[in-house]
Design a protein around this motif. Structure first.
Motif, short mmCIF file in Angstrom:
data_model
loop_
_atom_site.label_atom_id
_atom_site.label_comp_id
_atom_site.label_asym_id
_atom_site.label_seq_id
_atom_site.Cartn_x
_atom_site.Cartn_y
_atom_site.Cartn_z
N LEU A 144 2.70 -2.92 -1.46
CA LEU A 144 2.88 -1.85 0.07
C LEU A 144 3.33 -0.46 -0.59
N SER A 145 2.43 0.34 -0.23
CA SER A 145 2.88 1.93 -0.47
C SER A 145 3.59 2.52 0.78
N LYS A 146 4.36 3.38 0.33
CA LYS A 146 4.87 4.45 1.54
C LYS A 146 4.11 5.04 2.32
N SER A 147 4.51 5.10 3.45
CA SER A 147 3.39 6.01 4.50
C SER A 147 2.21 5.11 4.71
N SER A 148 1.86 3.83 4.36
CA SER A 148 0.63 3.03 4.56
C SER A 148 1.21 1.91 4.93
N PRO A 149 1.41 1.71 6.43
CA PRO A 149 1.98 0.37 6.97
C PRO A 149 0.93 -0.60 6.78
N LEU A 150 1.44 -2.09 6.77
CA LEU A 150 0.43 -3.17 6.60
C LEU A 150 0.38 -4.01 7.90
N GLN A 170 -9.39 0.57 -4.08
CA GLN A 170 -8.58 1.14 -3.07
C GLN A 170 -7.90 2.20 -3.47
N SER A 171 -7.76 2.94 -2.79
CA SER A 171 -6.73 4.13 -2.98
C SER A 171 -5.50 3.69 -3.34
N THR A 172 -4.59 4.61 -4.28
CA THR A 172 -3.42 4.19 -4.74
C THR A 172 -2.48 4.61 -3.46
N TYR A 173 -2.67 5.44 -2.60
CA TYR A 173 -1.96 5.84 -1.59
C TYR A 173 -1.94 4.89 -0.14
N LEU A 174 -2.71 3.90 -0.30
CA LEU A 174 -2.85 3.12 0.64
C LEU A 174 -2.21 1.55 0.25
N THR A 175 -1.63 0.79 1.27
CA THR A 175 -1.20 -0.59 0.81
C THR A 175 -2.59 -1.18 0.52
N GLN A 176 -2.23 -2.11 -0.64
CA GLN A 176 -3.47 -2.99 -1.16
C GLN A 176 -3.28 -4.35 -0.88
N ILE A 177 -4.25 -5.08 -0.56
CA ILE A 177 -4.08 -6.61 -0.54
C ILE A 177 -4.41 -7.36 -1.84
N ILE A 178 -3.52 -7.64 -2.49
CA ILE A 178 -3.89 -8.48 -3.82
C ILE A 178 -4.60 -9.68 -3.56
#
Lengths: 148, 175
Positions: free
Chosen positions: A123-129, B125-133
């Motif tokens: 989970l990255s900041k500013s990127s909701p899941l 996937q971009s490192t700035y987006l949440t990634q589903i592992i």
């Protein structure tokens, strides 16, 4: 010249080390169980979902989103776990600190004692899941996890 | 063996002696004319020694002579290109070398970091987006479930889309 050179090297060293350091554990994560459905007079969307309203409506095609269970966890070490629950559903979250303001979360959605879904995310900041859950009546269960 | 000219010059200077002198004078076709020529040469030599001596300069003339010589040397040196200094300065001073080295190292570190972290992104996937592992559902509970992952660029939302989960009655929407 030597002072400026030392300052430059110090800045460079700080940059390199900061890239390898884990995320600072001063952020909070909001986890929510959201019920989406279509009604003639939808209630206003909860404040936590304001920024996502258009995206959620476009994704799921519903006009009302209500939070039926939530949890807001302030991460101190980055390695914590918590639970967001409604009457029948619970979302268990187990976090591990990662690099660059992100966390590796293991999410488990339970229907009472039954595990419906399990996922591991970074989970990255500013990127909701956003997770599409099961159909419930004429609506849809949606799970949301956001770093605030 | 000496040539005739060498012997003639030595005879004029009175440097031939002994047998060599006798043989040379015997070889002369006209000894009286030769003697006359030798006397003229001696007279000419004495005259030149007497009248062609370097004139002695007074102090003022010597000063002017030195001054003119210096002016001529300086004028000649101005016409030639300037000689290169002994320690020629270059752009690559020690300080600049250090700065250049540090800057190169910084660029190398930044590039290396981004190359390495770029390789660690699953699925590109971009490192700035949440990634589903990874994601899974219990096949015993939801045998027809399918999972797909996509990103919504509007809010940089990562979506885990699960279809086929068992539908539940509306009372499960309770808080």
């Amino acid at each position: 010249m030597s002072a400026r050179f030392l300052a430059f090297n110090a800045a460079l060293l700080t940059f390199v080390l900061s890239q390898g350091a884990p995320a600072m554990a001063s952020e909070s994560v909001w986890s929510g169980l959201v019920m989406a459905n279509n009604v003639p007079e939808p209630t206003p969307i909860p404040a936590e979902l304001n920024s996502l309203e258009a995206t959620l409506k476009k994704l799921f095609g519903y006009n009302q989103f209500q939070v039926i269970g939530e949890s807001r966890k302030t991460l101190k070490t980055g390695e914590e776990d918590w639970l967001a629950t409604s009457k029948y559903f619970s979302l268990h979250v187990d976090s591990k600190a990662a690099k660059r303001s992100s966390y590796v979360l293991t999410l488990q959605l339970f229907q009472e004692q039954k595990l419906l879904l399990e996922t591991k995310t970074k989970l990255s900041k500013s990127s909701p899941l956003v997770i599409k859950g099961p159909q419930v009546g004429d609506g849809q269960l949606v799970l949301l996890v956001v770093i605030e | 063996m000496k040539t005739f000219e060498e012997k003639w010059t030595a005879w004029l200077d009175g440097q031939l002696t002994g047998k060599e002198l006798v043989e040379f004078e015997a070889s002369l076709p006209d000894k009286a004319a030769a003697e006359l020529e030798r006397q003229d040469a001696h007279k000419l030599g004495a005259f030149l020694k007497e009248h062609l001596e370097a004139p002695a300069m007074t102090n003022e003339e010597f000063f002017h002579h030195q001054l003119r010589g210096q002016i001529e040397r300086e004028s000649a040196s101005e016409g030639r290109p300037a000689e290169a200094p002994e320690a020629r300065e270059t752009w690559w001073s020690i300080g600049r070398l250090l700065w250049t080295g540090a800057a190169s190292l910084a660029i190398f570190c930044v590039c290396t970091y981004f190359v390495i972290t770029g390789d660690n992104n699953p699925g590109g996937q971009s490192t700035y987006l949440t990634q589903i592992i990874n994601a899974r559902v219990d096949p015993a509970v939801s045998p027809n479930a399918t999972i797909s992952i996509f990103e919504s660029k509007e809010n940089r939302v990562t979506v885990l889309w699960v279809d086929g989960l068992q539908s539940l009655p509306s009372e499960y929407a309770a808080k």
